[in-house]
Design an enzyme around this catalytic site. Sequence first.
Site, PDB file in Angstrom:
ATOM      1  N   ARG A  34     -11.419  -3.850 -14.017  1.00 60.89           N
ATOM      2  CA  ARG A  34     -10.321  -4.753 -13.685  1.00 60.89           C
ATOM      3  C   ARG A  34     -10.847  -6.175 -13.807  1.00 60.89           C
ATOM      4  NH1 ARG A  34      -6.431  -1.456 -11.369  1.00 60.89           N
ATOM      5  NH2 ARG A  34      -7.197   0.269 -10.090  1.00 60.89           N
ATOM      6  N   ARG A  65      -5.702   1.915 -13.243  1.00 58.17           N
ATOM      7  CA  ARG A  65      -4.303   2.061 -12.862  1.00 58.17           C
ATOM      8  C   ARG A  65      -3.664   0.725 -12.497  1.00 58.17           C
ATOM      9  NH1 ARG A  65      -4.241   6.298  -8.809  1.00 58.17           N
ATOM     10  NH2 ARG A  65      -4.015   7.755 -10.519  1.00 58.17           N
ATOM     11  N   HIS A 105     -16.074   3.313 -14.627  1.00 58.23           N
ATOM     12  CA  HIS A 105     -15.865   2.562 -13.392  1.00 58.23           C
ATOM     13  C   HIS A 105     -17.112   1.777 -12.995  1.00 58.23           C
ATOM     14  CE1 HIS A 105     -14.911   2.290  -8.928  1.00 58.23           C
ATOM     15  NE2 HIS A 105     -13.776   1.875  -9.476  1.00 58.23           N
ATOM     16  N   ASN A 161       0.828  -1.210   0.000  1.00 55.72           N
ATOM     17  CA  ASN A 161       0.000   0.000   0.000  1.00 55.72           C
ATOM     18  C   ASN A 161       0.860   1.258   0.000  1.00 55.72           C
ATOM     19  OD1 ASN A 161      -2.349  -1.510   0.102  1.00 55.72           O
ATOM     20  ND2 ASN A 161      -2.725  -1.167   2.276  1.00 55.72           N
TER      21      ASN A 161
END
Length: 732
Positions: free
Chosen positions: A392, A422, A452, A66
């Site tokens: 994704r 990303r 999205h 992270n």
Amino acid sequence: MASNPETAALNAANDGSGANALSAEQRYFNRELSWLAFNDRVLEEANNTAYPLLERLRFLSISGSNLDEFMMIRVAGLAGQVRSGVTQTSIDGQTPRQQVAAVTARVRELESKQQEALARLHPLLETEGIHIAGEDRIGDEAEKWLREYFINHIMPVITPQALDPGHPFPFVANGGIGALFNVRRNSDGSQLVEMVLIPAALPRFVRIPSEAADDEAIYVAIERVVCRYGKLIFPGFTVQGDGVFRVLRDSDIEIEEEAEDLVRLFRSAIQRRRRGQVIMLEIDESFDPEAEELLRDKLALEQALVTTTEGMLGISGLDEVVGEDRPDLKFTSYSPRYPERVLEHDGDAFAAIRGKDIIVHHPYESFEVVVDFLRQAAADPKVVSIKQTLYRAGNQPTLINALIEAAEAGKSVTAVVELKARFDEEQNLKWAGELERAGVQVIYGFIDMKTHAKVSMVVREEEGVFRTYCHFGTGNYHPVTARIYTDLSYFTANPALGRDAAKLFNFVTGYVEPQSMEYLAISPLTLYDRIIADIDHEITMARAGKPAAIWAKMNSITEQTIIDKLYEASQAGVEIMLVVRGICCLRPGVPGLSDNIIVKSIIGRFLEHSRIYAFANGETMPSDMAKVYISSADMMERNLHRRVESLVPITNPTVHAQVLDQVLLANLIDVQQSWLLDGETGDYERIADQDSLERGGFNCHEYFMTNPSLSGRGEALKDSGVPKLTLRKQTL
């Protein structure tokens, strides 16, 4: 609650008149510091003695991963603003330069805490026969094996490079680890500095086989192996010293809005990412000062953070050790349920959905039902078209194969592939190519907005008419993350939602803005307005003396006008409870501003990812009359104004009860994994102390692992006695 010099301002706010007089810093938390507080909570799970040992190590690794991404994206962005002379302030009134200073100090603290956590775990792991960077455990047999391994597997792929005026300085890739050696030539005594970069193809750790290590698991970091055998790399030289370093680079991608070929642009942008500005240099404690100066100069570190690490570089690499085959040191394995409703229809997803709407709660219920929905559509001769968003999809081709099979079967298949997801850009480009070759119509959506929203739309001919089946998700179509992220999959054959879904796809593929929507709200067109209107309605209810409440679950809340509207609602008497896993710029519990707002965060075995928004609508929560939505959108500027998102109202009674009375309520009453946000300091405190964590208390993850969902349980489980949950405010 507030401390000087803020006390006067906050006291003035007590009557409501001073709320707007508060400074930006008093009204909001800084986004970046709030994120670092989230990662601190993740790191704290490495110290949670209620967890199995390797799971604690996993949380430590996650905190490292992270932090790496945070540095490569957020801090790199701030540093870029500083270089460009940007002075625009953040929501809490800080300039980019001020934020970099504050973030840098906090990152150093966090890195130090990571090393302390690893030091605490070391002896516990050693007790279990697992040794990390265990060079002191290497006996004669292990030494013999490790030396042979180095000669046969590492030496052929590493390249020593002299650092002198006659050689260009080597390029160090993003995430790259290297070693510098100070060496002296034995023949003439001349001094050299040599660099050895560790190829990414090599493992992060070398595990010495048990037969060579007395049945113990010994892991040696790859950079330590390279340094250990430096004399083999430099025959004819004496190694006088060595040190290891690691580099992180700016990894964001800037998109030119006028780009004509989005695919070509992304392929080149991904290459630029690997050569981005250095944003962080980690060096070990024994690093030579002259070598450090050399790196600083050659890597152009004017705006980079340089940290000296006393322990291990690249904490994220510990995930390799977590893979050790020790089920006794991990969570008990969990197999997600397959919805009984679908099984009762012999696996016919269309029949089950046609009978009644279904919510599938991942990861407690299998993601396979989503894949099977598309597989069935691909094989069903009555299906005429499939439309699918892909943000994704991961590197497992199950869902992609279903779309390919459908196209090859002659169906009309449209896939909206988001190239701007990303770190998944390369994988998405690969999938897009495979889909196009199979005859799928691939759309890349908007250049300046990410798509999205998580939507599948299947049109099927039934008795001479077309019926639309939809799937709306809060998470990605990703079979791996669906096993660890908590998300909701909503299946419906509601004709109105089908018509709305078609309009959403037309908006993305043809830029045709819908003139009206029957149920669905979408960003950037109507979602924000819908949320604002529902908050305003709660304010009206509160002022009329009726029950007024807002319950919401999300990953982050940063959008200023939404936060201000929630402050207004709090001042009107609306009771607001928010479950915010990550970033929260809203300050709860500030007198006169947010007295009626509570914010908690849940960190546990599964990563909380679903977005749910509920409004009391004049009745005491939870109630059948509450307005309930699931969404792909967090309350962030990007989700509300710069992305294509969906907000789906839940009207089916059973699904409504599941989302509100089961999923959202369980999150609100969780004790074991919950942290409460202090609105003054920005600190989070565990609701349960360490002793009670080990003794028990309500745990929402365990609850969902042991109880079927309301909408998916079917007739066989209809009377299974799912425990009814009750909100007890004292738990918060």
